[in-house]
Design a protein around this motif. Structure first.
Motif, PDB file in Angstrom:
ATOM      1  N   GLN A  59       0.823  -1.198   0.000  1.00 39.39           N
ATOM      2  CA  GLN A  59       0.000   0.000   0.000  1.00 39.39           C
ATOM      3  C   GLN A  59       0.862   1.254   0.000  1.00 39.39           C
ATOM      4  O   GLN A  59       0.634   2.202  -0.743  1.00 39.39           O
ATOM      5  CB  GLN A  59      -0.895  -0.028   1.245  1.00 39.39           C
ATOM      6  N   ARG A  60       1.890   1.205   0.836  1.00 39.17           N
ATOM      7  CA  ARG A  60       2.796   2.341   0.949  1.00 39.17           C
ATOM      8  C   ARG A  60       3.514   2.596  -0.373  1.00 39.17           C
ATOM      9  O   ARG A  60       3.603   3.736  -0.841  1.00 39.17           O
ATOM     10  CB  ARG A  60       3.798   2.029   2.060  1.00 39.17           C
ATOM     11  N   GLU A  61       4.000   1.512  -0.971  1.00 33.95           N
ATOM     12  CA  GLU A  61       4.704   1.658  -2.244  1.00 33.95           C
ATOM     13  C   GLU A  61       3.804   2.290  -3.298  1.00 33.95           C
ATOM     14  O   GLU A  61       4.205   3.207  -4.012  1.00 33.95           O
ATOM     15  CB  GLU A  61       5.196   0.290  -2.736  1.00 33.95           C
ATOM     16  N   TRP A  62       2.559   1.780  -3.398  1.00 32.48           N
ATOM     17  CA  TRP A  62       1.634   2.311  -4.392  1.00 32.48           C
ATOM     18  C   TRP A  62       1.304   3.773  -4.122  1.00 32.48           C
ATOM     19  O   TRP A  62       1.278   4.596  -5.042  1.00 32.48           O
ATOM     20  CB  TRP A  62       0.349   1.473  -4.417  1.00 32.48           C
ATOM     21  N   LEU A  63       1.055   4.099  -2.858  1.00 30.44           N
ATOM     22  CA  LEU A  63       0.745   5.486  -2.516  1.00 30.44           C
ATOM     23  C   LEU A  63       1.867   6.418  -2.942  1.00 30.44           C
ATOM     24  O   LEU A  63       1.638   7.478  -3.525  1.00 30.44           O
ATOM     25  CB  LEU A  63       0.537   5.597  -1.003  1.00 30.44           C
ATOM     26  N   LYS A  64       3.087   5.991  -2.681  1.00 28.68           N
ATOM     27  CA  LYS A  64       4.218   6.840  -3.014  1.00 28.68           C
ATOM     28  C   LYS A  64       4.311   7.046  -4.522  1.00 28.68           C
ATOM     29  O   LYS A  64       4.592   8.147  -5.001  1.00 28.68           O
ATOM     30  CB  LYS A  64       5.519   6.214  -2.492  1.00 28.68           C
ATOM     31  N   ILE A  65       4.039   5.960  -5.269  1.00 24.43           N
ATOM     32  CA  ILE A  65       4.089   6.083  -6.726  1.00 24.43           C
ATOM     33  C   ILE A  65       3.039   7.064  -7.220  1.00 24.43           C
ATOM     34  O   ILE A  65       3.309   7.937  -8.053  1.00 24.43           O
ATOM     35  CB  ILE A  65       3.901   4.695  -7.380  1.00 24.43           C
ATOM     36  N   PHE A  66       1.824   6.963  -6.646  1.00 30.99           N
ATOM     37  CA  PHE A  66       0.759   7.861  -7.096  1.00 30.99           C
ATOM     38  C   PHE A  66       1.070   9.306  -6.730  1.00 30.99           C
ATOM     39  O   PHE A  66       0.804  10.230  -7.510  1.00 30.99           O
ATOM     40  CB  PHE A  66      -0.581   7.432  -6.496  1.00 30.99           C
ATOM     41  N   ILE A  67       1.625   9.512  -5.554  1.00 32.29           N
ATOM     42  CA  ILE A  67       1.950  10.881  -5.152  1.00 32.29           C
ATOM     43  C   ILE A  67       2.995  11.479  -6.084  1.00 32.29           C
ATOM     44  O   ILE A  67       2.906  12.631  -6.505  1.00 32.29           O
ATOM     45  CB  ILE A  67       2.440  10.894  -3.683  1.00 32.29           C
TER      46      ILE A  67
END
Lengths: 256, 318
Positions: free
Chosen positions: B129-137
């Protein structure tokens, strides 16, 4: 202890003083450290022990506001004016109180220094790595996982890795700053045995909070207090026959 | 204790002259280090060189006008920006006020959003989840500003007209929200770095005392990360401040002092972008736009210096 008068001391410290800003950490310390001796330094916190070690290989270059006065000669050469500082540091191994496993594999941690000085042959590197790790009493625990990260080892193992790395420099002088702080007593004893053997090859300055460790290992011991060297003598003489009241009090556990 | 014969260790006890010499011999590694240091020095200094060159360029373009014909009191406090009317009037206050209004709104929008996102990503989100969030940000930060401008023009405008029942949808609020959304990912990324830089040992020490997650964040993590968080906001302000095309599209570009968030406004950057192409090179109008540029440059400079000062002040306290 017999010293051959022909052999000059490895380290000559003359009127050494160290300041951090306005605050004096060490003032007016003078003594020689002989070849192939283990030189113990004991004393309470803020006695200037670590500052002394820092000054030897010019770590003060990294510390803003740290000023070193007086003179330290390594192998007859004033360290303040050496033209190749890195050559000086390569000949002095340092082990800090808290283990610093570099974020490299265990193998690369130990092979780093040989590689820096140009050793390329794998067989030779293998040999150095095994020898240094064995000496630091770590080989048996890590020989099957030399490729895993050194920074992931436990605290005590990282400390032994740090010692192995210092040995891989093949230094003339090894500075140990409270190396046993993060190491269990059994391992500490094993490392102490190694240090005794190393005396044949190099000179060791051992800063320690464990008074008995200095007694077990050091040929001569200096007692530092408040930035001064209160007393310096052959270890047994210091422990059994200290002349200064402060030394007697410290060794007797009355303060510090 | 017995000592080995000295001669068995030639490395240590060799002639002192040779010993001392080896510490003075500058080997290949020393020279390589010397060369590398010189190379990175040039790299570092080039930053100063470029800044100085840009400053000189902007300064000289408007110099003649700024010294001889510009009334500084009119420039800084005049309320009419009419460079093409005869006689021209160069009052930049509407532009300064518009920039300030929009920047303030942008910060009010982005700071809470960005801090929330940063705390969530750094302290709560785990694993995938963290990895994906960072990518989207990071993707959000990479959206071109003209796209944001279009969103302001065609999405935000009707929404604002509808929700607040106002005539004009291109105004301070629209531009502020758009700029806030643009600045938020940058603030989030920098703030998250600042939070991640707080050693885990601090969190463990506090959690071991029975502190709740929020108490740990509020009492231990945020205070330690405060300089970094302040710098994040200031860099976000710098971003909002310098943005041009999205603001030009969303603000309505009206050259008057806005009195509420529902008034249209114009910013310094948008004015330069809109007018420089029309101004004859070397004319008073052309030169006054460079004076505006200089003003922009100075304000950005002050913001960045402040950010730097805060970060370093925080380190000294730490």
């Amino acid at each position: 202890m017999v010293t051959d008068p022909v052999i000059p001391p490895l380290l000559e410290v003359r009127d050494l003083s160290i300041h951090y800003g306005d605050k004096a950490a060490l003032s007016g310390v003078s003594f020689d450290i002989r070849q192939h001796e283990i030189f113990g330094i004991i004393g309470p916190a803020n006695a200037g022990k670590t500052s002394f070690l820092r000054a030897i290989n010019r770590m003060d270059d990294f510390v803003p506001g740290m000023r070193v006065g007086g003179q330290i000669c390594f192998a007859g050469r004033d360290v303040a004016t050496v033209r190749n500082l890195y050559a000086l540091r390569r000949r002095i191994g340092v082990v800090f109180p808290l283990p610093v496993g570099l974020p490299l594999s265990i193998y690369d941690n130990v092979a780093l220094s040989p590689r820096l000085r140009g050793v390329r042959r794998r067989a030779e590197l293998d040999q150095i790595v095994e020898r240094c790790l064995t000496r630091a009493a770590l080989w048996d625990e890590v020989k099957d996982r030399l490729t895993s990260l050194g920074s992931l080892l436990s605290g005590g193992q990282q400390q032994r890795l740090t010692i192995a790395r210092a040995l891989s420099q093949e230094p003339d002088l090894l500075l140990l700053d409270e190396f046993s702080i993060a190491v269990d007593p059994v391992t500490t004893m094993r490392i102490e045995e190694v240090l005794k053997e190393l005396r044949n090859e190099l000179t060791i300055v051992l800063v320690t909070n464990l008074v008995q460790q200095a007694r077990r290992l050091a040929d001569r011991t200096a007692f530092f207090l408040g930035g001064r060297c209160v007393e310096l003598d052959a270890t047994e003489a210091l422990f059994s026959n200290a002349t200064q009241q402060q030394t007697i009090d410290y060794l007797g556990g009355r303060f510090g | 204790m017995s000592r080995p014969p000295v001669s068995s260790t030639p490395g240590v006890t060799g002639p002192r002259a040779a010993e001392a010499k080896s510490l003075d011999r500058r080997d290949r590694a020393w020279w390589f280090d010397f060369g590398a240091r010189a190379a990175v020095f040039v790299g570092g200094m080039s930053a100063i060189l470029f800044i100085a060159a840009i400053f000189v360029f902007i300064g000289t373009q408007g110099l003649d006008f700024a010294i001889h014909r510009l009334s500084w009191s009119e420039f800084l406090f005049g309320t009419h920006w009419e460079p093409t009317v005869e006689p021209p009037r160069y009052g930049a206050l509407p532009l300064i006020a518009g920039t300030a209004w929009i920047t303030v709104v942008a910060m009010l929008v982005s700071a809470p959003l960005a801090f929330g996102a940063a705390v969530y990503v750094a302290e709560f989100a785990r694993g995938k989840q963290r990895e994906w969030l960072k990518i989207f940000i990071e993707l959000l930060a990479a959206i071109p500003s003209v796209v944001w401008g279009v969103i302001g023009l065609h999405v935000m405008k009707p929404i604002i007209q509808h929700v607040f029942d106002v005539q004009i949808g291109l105004n301070v609020l629209n531009a502020g929200v758009i700029l806030g959304l643009m600045a938020a990912p940058i603030i989030t990324t920098i703030a998250e770095d600042a939070l991640k830089a707080v050693p885990d040992t601090y969190r463990e020490a506090a959690e071991a005392m029975g502190a709740t997650r929020w108490q740990v964040i509020y009492r231990v993590v945020l205070p330690h990360a405060r300089p970094g968080l302040s710098a994040a906001v200031l860099l976000g302000i710098g971003r909002a401040f310098g943005e041009t095309i999205a603001v030009l599209m969303a603000s309505g570009h009206r050259l008057m002092i806005p009195h509420s968030v529902f008034d249209s406004a114009a910013t310094i950057t948008a004015t330069i972008a809109a007018e420089l192409g029309e101004a004859a090179k070397g004319s008073d109008h052309y030169q006054v736009l460079f004076v505006l540029g200089l003003l922009l440059f100075l304000i950005t400079f002050v913001i960045n210096l402040t950010a730097d000062w805060i970060v370093r002040g925080g380190r000294r306290r730490a």
